[in-house]
Design a protein around this motif. Structure first.
Motif, mmCIF file in Angstrom:
data_model
loop_
_atom_site.group_PDB
_atom_site.id
_atom_site.type_symbol
_atom_site.label_atom_id
_atom_site.label_comp_id
_atom_site.label_asym_id
_atom_site.label_seq_id
_atom_site.Cartn_x
_atom_site.Cartn_y
_atom_site.Cartn_z
ATOM 1 N N PHE A 1 0.891 -1.217 0.002
ATOM 2 C CA PHE A 1 0.031 0.075 0.109
ATOM 3 C C PHE A 1 1.033 1.300 0.036
ATOM 4 O O PHE A 1 0.488 2.283 -0.479
ATOM 5 C CB PHE A 1 -0.853 -0.073 1.214
ATOM 6 C CG PHE A 1 -2.164 -0.739 0.966
ATOM 7 C CD1 PHE A 1 -3.042 -0.501 -0.021
ATOM 8 C CD2 PHE A 1 -2.545 -1.809 1.761
ATOM 9 C CE1 PHE A 1 -4.172 -1.150 -0.398
ATOM 10 C CE2 PHE A 1 -3.615 -2.490 1.390
ATOM 11 C CZ PHE A 1 -4.593 -2.127 0.273
ATOM 12 N N THR B 1 3.381 1.726 -1.660
ATOM 13 C CA THR B 1 3.805 2.029 -3.046
ATOM 14 C C THR B 1 2.875 3.086 -3.700
ATOM 15 O O THR B 1 3.271 3.495 -4.824
ATOM 16 C CB THR B 1 4.109 1.018 -3.924
ATOM 17 O OG1 THR B 1 2.687 0.311 -4.083
ATOM 18 C CG2 THR B 1 4.877 -0.151 -3.228
ATOM 19 N N LEU B 2 1.804 3.174 -3.062
ATOM 20 C CA LEU B 2 0.844 4.166 -3.982
ATOM 21 C C LEU B 2 1.091 5.466 -3.544
ATOM 22 O O LEU B 2 1.729 5.802 -2.426
ATOM 23 C CB LEU B 2 -0.680 3.950 -3.252
ATOM 24 C CG LEU B 2 -1.119 2.382 -3.609
ATOM 25 C CD1 LEU B 2 -2.620 2.271 -2.924
ATOM 26 C CD2 LEU B 2 -1.399 2.275 -4.985
ATOM 27 N N PRO B 3 0.757 6.438 -4.685
ATOM 28 C CA PRO B 3 1.314 7.797 -4.405
ATOM 29 C C PRO B 3 0.621 8.633 -3.173
ATOM 30 O O PRO B 3 -0.554 8.563 -3.176
ATOM 31 C CB PRO B 3 0.944 8.507 -5.809
ATOM 32 C CG PRO B 3 -0.342 7.655 -6.215
ATOM 33 C CD PRO B 3 0.187 6.337 -5.680
ATOM 34 N N GLY B 4 1.540 9.160 -2.483
ATOM 35 C CA GLY B 4 1.155 10.035 -1.362
ATOM 36 C C GLY B 4 0.541 9.190 -0.244
ATOM 37 O O GLY B 4 -0.104 9.790 0.896
ATOM 38 N N VAL B 5 0.999 7.913 0.029
ATOM 39 C CA VAL B 5 0.628 7.005 0.950
ATOM 40 C C VAL B 5 1.664 6.809 2.165
ATOM 41 O O VAL B 5 2.798 6.342 1.682
ATOM 42 C CB VAL B 5 -0.293 5.680 0.410
ATOM 43 C CG1 VAL B 5 -0.460 4.740 1.688
ATOM 44 C CG2 VAL B 5 -1.378 5.988 -0.340
ATOM 45 N N ARG C 1 -6.124 8.473 -8.686
ATOM 46 C CA ARG C 1 -4.716 8.371 -8.621
ATOM 47 C C ARG C 1 -3.733 7.178 -8.219
ATOM 48 O O ARG C 1 -2.860 6.708 -8.902
ATOM 49 C CB ARG C 1 -4.114 9.360 -7.656
ATOM 50 C CG ARG C 1 -4.193 10.745 -7.958
ATOM 51 C CD ARG C 1 -3.632 12.130 -6.809
ATOM 52 N NE ARG C 1 -2.476 11.713 -6.592
ATOM 53 C CZ ARG C 1 -1.731 12.037 -5.519
ATOM 54 N NH1 ARG C 1 -2.307 12.314 -4.311
ATOM 55 N NH2 ARG C 1 -0.358 11.848 -5.448
ATOM 56 N N PHE C 2 -4.577 6.321 -7.204
ATOM 57 C CA PHE C 2 -4.172 5.046 -6.850
ATOM 58 C C PHE C 2 -4.296 4.164 -8.307
ATOM 59 O O PHE C 2 -3.353 3.267 -8.483
ATOM 60 C CB PHE C 2 -4.769 4.193 -5.752
ATOM 61 C CG PHE C 2 -4.600 5.202 -4.546
ATOM 62 C CD1 PHE C 2 -3.517 6.045 -4.287
ATOM 63 C CD2 PHE C 2 -5.497 5.009 -3.434
ATOM 64 C CE1 PHE C 2 -3.406 6.663 -3.225
ATOM 65 C CE2 PHE C 2 -5.179 5.673 -2.170
ATOM 66 C CZ PHE C 2 -4.393 6.542 -1.946
ATOM 67 N N PHE D 1 1.350 -6.924 -5.487
ATOM 68 C CA PHE D 1 0.140 -6.102 -4.884
ATOM 69 C C PHE D 1 -0.976 -7.048 -4.446
ATOM 70 O O PHE D 1 -1.498 -7.370 -3.574
ATOM 71 C CB PHE D 1 -0.428 -4.880 -5.674
ATOM 72 C CG PHE D 1 -0.731 -3.704 -4.786
ATOM 73 C CD1 PHE D 1 -1.508 -4.300 -3.602
ATOM 74 C CD2 PHE D 1 -0.880 -2.474 -5.238
ATOM 75 C CE1 PHE D 1 -2.043 -3.156 -2.729
ATOM 76 C CE2 PHE D 1 -1.445 -1.525 -4.362
ATOM 77 C CZ PHE D 1 -2.155 -1.821 -3.334
ATOM 78 N N SER E 1 -1.726 4.822 -10.722
ATOM 79 C CA SER E 1 -0.369 4.472 -10.599
ATOM 80 C C SER E 1 -0.306 2.976 -10.742
ATOM 81 O O SER E 1 0.921 2.491 -11.230
ATOM 82 C CB SER E 1 -0.198 4.753 -8.977
ATOM 83 O OG SER E 1 0.318 3.677 -8.224
ATOM 84 N N VAL E 2 -1.200 2.236 -10.487
ATOM 85 C CA VAL E 2 -1.233 0.650 -10.736
ATOM 86 C C VAL E 2 -0.977 0.433 -12.078
ATOM 87 O O VAL E 2 -0.338 -0.362 -12.728
ATOM 88 C CB VAL E 2 -2.223 -0.049 -10.014
ATOM 89 C CG1 VAL E 2 -2.503 -1.696 -10.658
ATOM 90 C CG2 VAL E 2 -2.420 -0.212 -8.510
ATOM 91 N N ARG F 1 4.629 -5.553 -10.370
ATOM 92 C CA ARG F 1 3.976 -4.767 -8.973
ATOM 93 C C ARG F 1 2.669 -4.996 -8.798
ATOM 94 O O ARG F 1 2.384 -5.286 -7.636
ATOM 95 C CB ARG F 1 4.558 -3.255 -9.241
ATOM 96 C CG ARG F 1 4.239 -2.357 -8.126
ATOM 97 C CD ARG F 1 3.169 -1.622 -8.475
ATOM 98 N NE ARG F 1 2.623 -0.469 -7.396
ATOM 99 C CZ ARG F 1 2.027 0.595 -7.683
ATOM 100 N NH1 ARG F 1 1.877 0.919 -8.927
ATOM 101 N NH2 ARG F 1 1.765 1.555 -6.718
ATOM 102 N N LYS G 1 1.390 5.213 8.285
ATOM 103 C CA LYS G 1 0.105 5.277 8.954
ATOM 104 C C LYS G 1 -1.232 4.951 8.070
ATOM 105 O O LYS G 1 -2.019 4.163 8.346
ATOM 106 C CB LYS G 1 -0.151 6.415 9.690
ATOM 107 C CG LYS G 1 0.608 6.440 10.867
ATOM 108 C CD LYS G 1 0.299 7.686 11.814
ATOM 109 C CE LYS G 1 -0.593 7.550 12.773
ATOM 110 N NZ LYS G 1 -0.625 8.821 13.845
#
Lengths: 195, 195
Positions: A13, A15-19, B26-27, B42, B30-31, B38, A22
């Motif tokens: 998780f 690896t997702l942008p902005g994550v 966005r997620f 996931f 990204s995938v 990847r 936490k």
């Protein structure tokens, strides 16, 4: 003290942008707490998207078909040129745009030795003649590379009688003059319009 | 105008806590933009976590083993009682806590007809005698149900000679008095400590 299996899911998780850690932890726990059916659907959606989604033959947008629904259904005489498929998402927020797109998959960057041949300029020229394109709206980012790319496109298309336009630059709507940077302000002043 | 396959992936990401349409988009992108390897990792991590993770036989925490690493390695004479496995994550931020946990999987709630038999109270009593527990720290939320549950646990454990404690309630560290609500302030005043 956490199990490897949980830690691995958290890492995925992340690896997702902005994550951050936490949020990734909350996502992982939500999957673990959820039903097995949901986890399966989720995993399948990831695999399916990766396997089925390719690029539209015409514009380069992501699609699971040969030609994307935008190219299929809209006015091909107006083409908005963008850097990435992601940028189409942003432009699509404008509800009354009825034209199509063209993804360059990059920008011209002398510094990184990326010329017109490394991006989809040839394909754009092809479309111009195939579809009798009337207007090309260049929507690359307002930075050095985006500007260079826009200039180049304008230079090669104008002799062909195609109208080349660029998204207006200026202060963002609803923003505060006080916080606008000087380059944006100077551009806004330069491009001022009579009202 | 978006393909069903992409829309489906976005929908799946939206099921995660706190994720709205834009983040999910966005997620998903990204995938789709990422490598096939990847996406596979996931998807596998999700399936593996869901398949392998169960509950620790002793405390109820999530684990892929029979007994979780916390119960395996730490002092079982001090037991911190929480509502959900998630709460263990929160408590584990306290680096010097060396005790173990007990997950109730709920709280007592007369309004929702949930009594002590619907949560893991019997299992807690079992542990008290099995492990010669010396202290039970009740870390349920400081709300009506959490308080009721804490009271109940104190009532049944005190006669057994077990020390029952509750997390202190008061103003949060680093917060501003000005923004503290009146119930928190009144509780902080009531529980004031000599310095």
């Amino acid at each position: 003290m956490q199990d490897e299996v949980i830690e691995n899911l958290i890492e995925q998780f992340r690896t997702l942008p902005g994550v951050g850690y936490k949020s990734a932890q909350r996502f992982a726990y939500s999957v673990i707490e959820g039903k097995a059916e949901r986890a399966e659907k989720f995993a399948n959606a990831i695999i399916e998207a990766k396997n089925k989604i390719g690029f539209c033959k015409i514009c380069g947008n992501f699609t699971d078909k040969e030609i994307c629904p935008i190219c299929e259904n809209r006015n091909r005489k107006i083409v908005c040129v963008v850097k990435d498929p992601k940028d189409i998402l942003a432009m699509e927020k404008v509800k009354n745009y009825d034209g199509v797109y063209h993804v360059l998959f990059g920008t011209i960057s002398p510094l990184e030795h990326r010329g017109p041949d490394q991006i989809k300029i040839k394909e754009l020229l092809q479309r111009i003649s195939n579809d009798n394109v009337e207007e090309v709206i260049v929507a690359t980012n307002p930075d050095v590379e985006g500007e260079a790319t826009a200039m180049y496109i304008s230079k090669i298309l104008s002799p062909l009688g195609v109208k080349v336009t660029r998204l207006a630059q200026g202060i963002a709507m609803g923003s505060d003059l006080e916080y606008a940077d000087e380059i944006t302000l100077s551009k806004a002043l330069e491009d001022r319009k009579q009202i």
